[in-house]
Design a protein around this motif. Sequence first.
Motif, PDB file in Angstrom:
ATOM      1  N   THR A 131       9.686  25.000-147.172  1.00  0.00           N
ATOM      2  CA  THR A 131      11.098  25.139-146.846  1.00  0.00           C
ATOM      3  C   THR A 131      11.783  26.164-147.748  1.00  0.00           C
ATOM      4  O   THR A 131      11.727  26.048-148.978  1.00  0.00           O
ATOM      5  CB  THR A 131      11.823  23.794-147.015  1.00  0.00           C
ATOM      6  OG1 THR A 131      11.169  22.811-146.215  1.00  0.00           O
ATOM      7  CG2 THR A 131      13.281  23.898-146.601  1.00  0.00           C
ATOM      8  N   ILE A 133      14.636  27.511-149.861  1.00  0.00           N
ATOM      9  CA  ILE A 133      15.741  26.770-150.496  1.00  0.00           C
ATOM     10  C   ILE A 133      16.931  27.676-150.791  1.00  0.00           C
ATOM     11  O   ILE A 133      17.906  27.223-151.384  1.00  0.00           O
ATOM     12  CB  ILE A 133      15.263  26.084-151.786  1.00  0.00           C
ATOM     13  CG1 ILE A 133      14.700  27.105-152.770  1.00  0.00           C
ATOM     14  CG2 ILE A 133      14.242  25.014-151.473  1.00  0.00           C
ATOM     15  CD1 ILE A 133      14.432  26.551-154.145  1.00  0.00           C
ATOM     16  N   ASP A 134      16.842  28.932-150.366  1.00  0.00           N
ATOM     17  CA  ASP A 134      17.966  29.851-150.519  1.00  0.00           C
ATOM     18  C   ASP A 134      18.293  30.414-149.139  1.00  0.00           C
ATOM     19  O   ASP A 134      17.585  31.277-148.625  1.00  0.00           O
ATOM     20  CB  ASP A 134      17.621  30.983-151.484  1.00  0.00           C
ATOM     21  CG  ASP A 134      18.819  31.888-151.783  1.00  0.00           C
ATOM     22  OD1 ASP A 134      19.856  31.758-151.083  1.00  0.00           O
ATOM     23  OD2 ASP A 134      18.718  32.720-152.692  1.00  0.00           O
ATOM     24  N   SER A 138      16.593  33.421-146.555  1.00  0.00           N
ATOM     25  CA  SER A 138      15.722  32.841-145.547  1.00  0.00           C
ATOM     26  C   SER A 138      15.596  33.777-144.342  1.00  0.00           C
ATOM     27  O   SER A 138      16.592  34.347-143.880  1.00  0.00           O
ATOM     28  CB  SER A 138      16.281  31.493-145.076  1.00  0.00           C
ATOM     29  OG  SER A 138      15.555  31.025-143.958  1.00  0.00           O
ATOM     30  N   SER A 158      17.993  24.462-145.254  1.00  0.00           N
ATOM     31  CA  SER A 158      17.697  25.137-146.519  1.00  0.00           C
ATOM     32  C   SER A 158      18.678  24.720-147.602  1.00  0.00           C
ATOM     33  O   SER A 158      18.286  24.471-148.753  1.00  0.00           O
ATOM     34  CB  SER A 158      17.733  26.659-146.329  1.00  0.00           C
ATOM     35  OG  SER A 158      16.662  27.103-145.527  1.00  0.00           O
ATOM     36  N   ASN A 159      19.950  24.648-147.245  1.00  0.00           N
ATOM     37  CA  ASN A 159      20.966  24.229-148.221  1.00  0.00           C
ATOM     38  C   ASN A 159      20.747  22.788-148.669  1.00  0.00           C
ATOM     39  O   ASN A 159      20.860  22.466-149.857  1.00  0.00           O
ATOM     40  CB  ASN A 159      22.359  24.385-147.615  1.00  0.00           C
ATOM     41  CG  ASN A 159      22.765  25.842-147.457  1.00  0.00           C
ATOM     42  OD1 ASN A 159      22.376  26.695-148.261  1.00  0.00           O
ATOM     43  ND2 ASN A 159      23.541  26.135-146.429  1.00  0.00           N
ATOM     44  N   SER A 162      17.729  22.597-150.876  1.00  0.00           N
ATOM     45  CA  SER A 162      18.046  23.149-152.194  1.00  0.00           C
ATOM     46  C   SER A 162      18.734  22.100-153.069  1.00  0.00           C
ATOM     47  O   SER A 162      18.421  21.971-154.262  1.00  0.00           O
ATOM     48  CB  SER A 162      18.940  24.377-152.039  1.00  0.00           C
ATOM     49  OG  SER A 162      19.295  24.904-153.294  1.00  0.00           O
ATOM     50  N   GLU A 163      19.652  21.344-152.480  1.00  0.00           N
ATOM     51  CA  GLU A 163      20.353  20.293-153.223  1.00  0.00           C
ATOM     52  C   GLU A 163      19.366  19.220-153.700  1.00  0.00           C
ATOM     53  O   GLU A 163      19.429  18.776-154.858  1.00  0.00           O
ATOM     54  CB  GLU A 163      21.421  19.660-152.336  1.00  0.00           C
ATOM     55  CG  GLU A 163      22.577  20.589-152.003  1.00  0.00           C
ATOM     56  CD  GLU A 163      23.566  19.938-151.045  1.00  0.00           C
ATOM     57  OE1 GLU A 163      23.391  18.729-150.752  1.00  0.00           O
ATOM     58  OE2 GLU A 163      24.504  20.630-150.603  1.00  0.00           O
ATOM     59  N   LEU A 165      16.079  19.502-154.109  1.00  0.00           N
ATOM     60  CA  LEU A 165      15.139  20.043-155.086  1.00  0.00           C
ATOM     61  C   LEU A 165      15.805  20.203-156.449  1.00  0.00           C
ATOM     62  O   LEU A 165      15.185  19.943-157.489  1.00  0.00           O
ATOM     63  CB  LEU A 165      14.593  21.386-154.599  1.00  0.00           C
ATOM     64  CG  LEU A 165      13.428  21.975-155.390  1.00  0.00           C
ATOM     65  CD1 LEU A 165      12.248  21.011-155.410  1.00  0.00           C
ATOM     66  CD2 LEU A 165      12.998  23.311-154.798  1.00  0.00           C
ATOM     67  N   ALA A 166      17.068  20.608-156.426  1.00  0.00           N
ATOM     68  CA  ALA A 166      17.802  20.730-157.686  1.00  0.00           C
ATOM     69  C   ALA A 166      17.926  19.366-158.367  1.00  0.00           C
ATOM     70  O   ALA A 166      17.814  19.262-159.600  1.00  0.00           O
ATOM     71  CB  ALA A 166      19.187  21.316-157.428  1.00  0.00           C
TER      72      ALA A 166
END
Length: 236
Positions: A131, A133-134, A138, A158-159, A162-163, A165-166
């Motif tokens: 996936t 993540i940015d 993408s 993706s957004n 990203s959240e 994964l952060a």
Amino acid sequence: MLHTHLIPLYQHTFKKLHFLDGLPSLLIRLILAPVMIIAGFNKLALSGDVTHFYQYFLASEDIVAWFGNSDWGLGLPMPSVLAFLAAWTEFLGGIFILLGLFTRLTAIPLMITMLVAATTVHASNGWFAVTPIDASTSPARVLNWLAIPGSEASLVNSNEASERLAKMRELLETHGYTEYLYGKGKPVILNNGIEFSAIYFVMLLSLFFAGGGRYVSLDYWLTRKASNSFIANKDK
């Protein structure tokens, strides 16, 4: 006038490079072959412990169960037969691709295998194998410019990824041993989409049309030998 001078130069340059036209097929084969060989090997019982010699030629019991189970697997009919065919197609096919032997013929069942994998295993997960993540980088962003269906949802995903994964990284940095855990690379979110299956399919399709490659495949030398034998016999 410049145009008329450039055309002969262009033709002359590529004529000189003609002897290298087998190089792309060779590189494709060297990328594909290890992937196919290990995929087939891991589906076969010979990759694990067996009690009888004949089991070396069969698909692994775990793979057969995955092929046949409709709850957590593929739910395919005749799982033992299909797993056997898939395993040996990939294993032997990968070896033939590596050698450049029967390249065009071998590409056909391998393409079918990739289509089956894409439609039965990966299609429900979308395109990406990992996936993005940015959303700003993408590839789905380009599709969104063209208003392709599903591209907006991919950017939203993706957004959201990203959240998450952060948050995972934050938890690891607070409670984990990040120096050790990140020692081989940072974590990603696996999407398991059709991306790799599609790429391998296109590479196999290229081999189907282009063959194993001039000078760099057994196909070339066997065909050349057969052609020379035919000409020699014809001249007698």
